[in-house]
Design a protein around this motif. Structure first.
Motif, PDB file in Angstrom:
ATOM      1  N   PHE A   1      99.072  45.268  66.938  1.00 51.70           N
ATOM      2  CA  PHE A   1      98.454  45.130  68.304  1.00 51.70           C
ATOM      3  C   PHE A   1      96.870  45.291  68.254  1.00 51.70           C
ATOM      4  N   GLU A   2      96.294  44.687  69.667  1.00 52.54           N
ATOM      5  CA  GLU A   2      94.763  44.844  69.526  1.00 52.54           C
ATOM      6  C   GLU A   2      94.544  45.530  70.674  1.00 52.54           C
ATOM      7  N   GLU A   3      93.282  46.063  70.294  1.00 54.09           N
ATOM      8  CA  GLU A   3      92.682  46.994  71.599  1.00 54.09           C
ATOM      9  C   GLU A   3      91.473  46.642  71.778  1.00 54.09           C
ATOM     10  N   ASN A   4      90.935  46.446  73.040  1.00 55.35           N
ATOM     11  CA  ASN A   4      89.631  46.743  73.225  1.00 55.35           C
ATOM     12  C   ASN A   4      89.005  47.867  73.752  1.00 55.35           C
ATOM     13  N   HIS A   5      88.256  48.667  73.000  1.00 54.10           N
ATOM     14  CA  HIS A   5      87.578  49.653  73.366  1.00 54.10           C
ATOM     15  C   HIS A   5      86.003  49.729  72.671  1.00 54.10           C
ATOM     16  N   SER A   6      85.244  50.792  73.338  1.00 54.25           N
ATOM     17  CA  SER A   6      84.079  50.830  72.788  1.00 54.25           C
ATOM     18  C   SER A   6      83.925  51.416  71.325  1.00 54.25           C
ATOM     19  N   MET A   7      82.903  51.102  70.668  1.00 60.49           N
ATOM     20  CA  MET A   7      82.975  51.675  69.334  1.00 60.49           C
ATOM     21  C   MET A   7      82.906  53.227  69.286  1.00 60.49           C
ATOM     22  N   SER A   8      82.280  53.817  70.309  1.00 66.41           N
ATOM     23  CA  SER A   8      82.375  55.355  70.382  1.00 66.41           C
ATOM     24  C   SER A   8      83.721  56.101  70.947  1.00 66.41           C
ATOM     25  N   ALA A   9      84.574  55.022  71.285  1.00 64.41           N
ATOM     26  CA  ALA A   9      85.830  55.604  71.706  1.00 64.41           C
ATOM     27  C   ALA A   9      86.575  56.206  70.396  1.00 64.41           C
ATOM     28  N   PRO A  10      87.365  57.087  70.602  1.00 60.28           N
ATOM     29  CA  PRO A  10      88.253  57.350  69.363  1.00 60.28           C
ATOM     30  C   PRO A  10      89.169  56.266  68.871  1.00 60.28           C
ATOM     31  N   ALA A  11      89.590  56.082  67.737  1.00 58.01           N
ATOM     32  CA  ALA A  11      90.299  55.054  67.303  1.00 58.01           C
ATOM     33  C   ALA A  11      91.898  55.634  67.593  1.00 58.01           C
ATOM     34  N   ILE A  12      92.855  54.521  67.918  1.00 55.19           N
ATOM     35  CA  ILE A  12      94.134  54.729  68.306  1.00 55.19           C
ATOM     36  C   ILE A  12      94.779  55.360  67.029  1.00 55.19           C
ATOM     37  N   LYS A  13      95.636  56.168  67.046  1.00 54.00           N
ATOM     38  CA  LYS A  13      96.420  56.681  66.248  1.00 54.00           C
ATOM     39  C   LYS A  13      97.856  56.717  66.535  1.00 54.00           C
ATOM     40  N   THR A  14      98.203  56.751  67.565  1.00 58.12           N
ATOM     41  CA  THR A  14      99.568  56.685  68.048  1.00 58.12           C
ATOM     42  C   THR A  14     100.205  55.115  68.394  1.00 58.12           C
ATOM     43  N   CYS A  15     101.280  54.572  67.745  1.00 56.13           N
ATOM     44  CA  CYS A  15     101.763  53.498  67.934  1.00 56.13           C
ATOM     45  C   CYS A  15     102.621  53.701  69.292  1.00 56.13           C
ATOM     46  N   PRO A  16     102.006  52.451  69.981  1.00 58.28           N
ATOM     47  CA  PRO A  16     102.500  52.298  71.300  1.00 58.28           C
ATOM     48  C   PRO A  16     104.113  52.249  71.521  1.00 58.28           C
ATOM     49  N   GLN A  17     104.765  51.530  70.241  1.00 57.37           N
ATOM     50  CA  GLN A  17     106.016  51.070  69.811  1.00 57.37           C
ATOM     51  C   GLN A  17     106.886  51.791  69.795  1.00 57.37           C
ATOM     52  N   CYS A  18     106.457  52.956  68.484  1.00 57.81           N
ATOM     53  CA  CYS A  18     107.376  53.840  68.058  1.00 57.81           C
ATOM     54  C   CYS A  18     106.852  55.290  68.247  1.00 57.81           C
ATOM     55  N   ASN A  19     105.577  55.382  68.655  1.00 58.73           N
ATOM     56  CA  ASN A  19     105.220  56.703  68.881  1.00 58.73           C
ATOM     57  C   ASN A  19     104.837  57.453  67.559  1.00 58.73           C
ATOM     58  N   GLU A  20     104.784  56.843  66.343  1.00 54.16           N
ATOM     59  CA  GLU A  20     104.381  57.638  65.325  1.00 54.16           C
ATOM     60  C   GLU A  20     103.115  57.654  65.088  1.00 54.16           C
ATOM     61  N   ASP A  21     102.622  58.466  64.449  1.00 54.91           N
ATOM     62  CA  ASP A  21     101.171  58.581  64.227  1.00 54.91           C
ATOM     63  C   ASP A  21     100.685  57.740  62.950  1.00 54.91           C
TER      64      ASP A  21
END
Ligand SMILES: [Zn+2]
Length: 76
Positions: free
Chosen positions: A15-35
């Protein structure tokens, strides 16, 4: 705003996410909730749109899409 591509190593969901460079990276999958989500290097929306082609008027060369090739000086 940069676009980041993420891929889940648990379910292979991408998946793709738009967020600023200072925002923390996404770690949790929106589909299966695994880290297990990893950020993958993306070519970004600009290159993707060129690769997928045919936005009509944009120049065939140059990452900025147009302007540089107008005079027929494009080496491509
Ligand atoms: Zn997942």
């Amino acid at each position: 705003m940069p676009i980041y591509d993420y891929k889940c190593n648990a379910c292979q969901h991408t998946f793709e996410e738009n967020h600023s460079m200072s925002a923390p990276a996404i770690k949790t999958c929106p589909q299966c909730n695994e880290d297990k989500v990893r950020k993958v290097l993306s070519t970004g929306g600009v290159l993707n749109s060129i690769k997928n082609g045919d936005s009509g008027t944009s120049a065939p060369c140059g990452p900025m899409g147009g302007g540089g090739c107008a005079g027929g000086a494009c080496p491509m």
